[in-house]
Design an enzyme around this catalytic site. Structure first.
Site, PDB file in Angstrom:
ATOM      1  CG  LEU A   1      -1.973  -1.135   1.253  1.00  0.00           C
ATOM      2  CD1 LEU A   1      -2.801  -1.033   2.535  1.00  0.00           C
ATOM      3  CD2 LEU A   1      -2.870  -1.107   0.031  1.00  0.00           C
ATOM      4  CB  CYS A   2       4.070   2.249  -0.061  1.00  0.00           C
ATOM      5  SG  CYS A   2       4.927   0.680  -0.256  1.00  0.00           S
ATOM      6  N   GLY A   3       2.138   2.547  -3.222  1.00  0.00           N
ATOM      7  CA  GLY A   3       2.331   2.880  -4.622  1.00  0.00           C
ATOM      8  C   GLY A   3       3.337   1.959  -5.298  1.00  0.00           C
TER       9      GLY A   3
END
Length: 298
Positions: free
Chosen positions: A90-92
């Site tokens: 969930l950090c691109g």
């Protein structure tokens, strides 16, 4: 076409997701400041270490008996790729970008007939490389339970790498991580640790000569003896710097990704609400027409 109940459920679900992404964005923003300060504080030390080593290397590099950490083993057949990523998603594209340049280098080395070993620091790097290079992955070091990266963690990783080098398990070691520049910019970076490639500006480079004048220093004890102590410490220092840069980059990337997710959730809620209102209006109109038609029939 979805029913009114289905649309209400979807709207409620997206709103719940939006609350989660907003909360994650705020948490990442809170963690980012401390991680960024730690990364920026480590840079001058690492750069100064590189400057001192470069000055020493210029005088010792051609001397017989120079440390292998500086001049290498004389071969580049076996490569160790140290891929440092995060343990959470969930950090691109943060993890994917680091894994991409490591995958490109691993594929190129294998095409050239080299032997490739991979040491993953962070489980996301292993997950990204496992499909294509599962047989080349030696192990994965997880820092998932570590709240704040300390030098001891980098020292343990560096100690393992140095032990492998002393045992003759590889000739060249390259570290992969993301250098933090801003909240929206994290640059995937490759850094050759062994043999060290140093320049006079303190950065690890391609080994090019510095044409400008340099200060003359006298060292006590001898340069080779100092290098034997500083070179292993430099490996730990550069690993520590990479871990700190990664920590800041991860929070910056997560903050940006969660902000985009929150905005997208808002847009989706607006679209679903519009569809819900239109369908509800159409249903009310249909019911009114039925009522009026029934009244006229009577």
């Amino acid at each position: 076409m979805a029913s009114l109940k289905d649309l209400r459920n979807r709207i409620a679900s997206v709103k719940a997701t939006q609350k989660i992404t907003k909360a994650m964005q705020m948490v990442a923003a809170a963690k980012l400041r401390r991680a960024q300060e730690a990364a920026e504080a480590a840079r001058p030390y690492a750069e100064r270490m590189g400057t001192v080593l470069a000055n020493l290397a210029r005088r010792v590099g051609e001397v017989p008996g120079a440390p292998k950490l500086l001049v290498g083993t004389g071969s580049d057949q076996t490569h160790l790729l140290i891929v440092a990523t995060a343990d959470r998603g969930l950090c691109g594209g943060f993890n994917a970008n680091i894994a991409r340049i490591a995958r490109e280098d691993a594929s190129r080395l294998l095409r050239e007939g080299k032997t490739v070993h991979i040491l993953c620091v962070g489980t996301k790097g292993e997950a990204a490389l496992k499909r294509d290079f599962e047989s080349h992955i030696l192990d994965t070091v997880s820092l998932k339970d570590v709240k704040r990266v300390a030098f001891t963690h980098a020292h343990e990783i560096a100690g393992r790498v140095l032990a492998m080098f002393d045992a003759g398990e590889f000739d060249v070691a390259t570290l992969y991580y993301a250098r933090f520049e801003s909240v929206i910019s994290q640059v995937p970076t490759r850094l050759q640790l062994i043999p060290a490639r140093l320049t006079e500006d303190g950065e690890h480079g391609e080994g090019e000569e510095d044409a400008g004048p340099t200060a003359a220093y006298e060292y006590e004890p001898e340069e080779a003896e100092i290098l034997r102590d500083l070179l292993p410490r430099n490996v730990a220092t550069q690993v520590f710097r990479a871990l700190l840069e990664n920590a800041a980059s991860e929070q910056g990337a997560r903050m940006t990704a969660m902000d985009n997710a929150t905005r997208n959730a808002g847009e989706m809620i607006d679209k679903l609400t519009l569809s819900y209102n239109r369908q509800r209006q159409a249903q009310i109109t249909k019911e009114l027409i039925e009522i009026i038609s029934g009244a006229e029939a009577l």
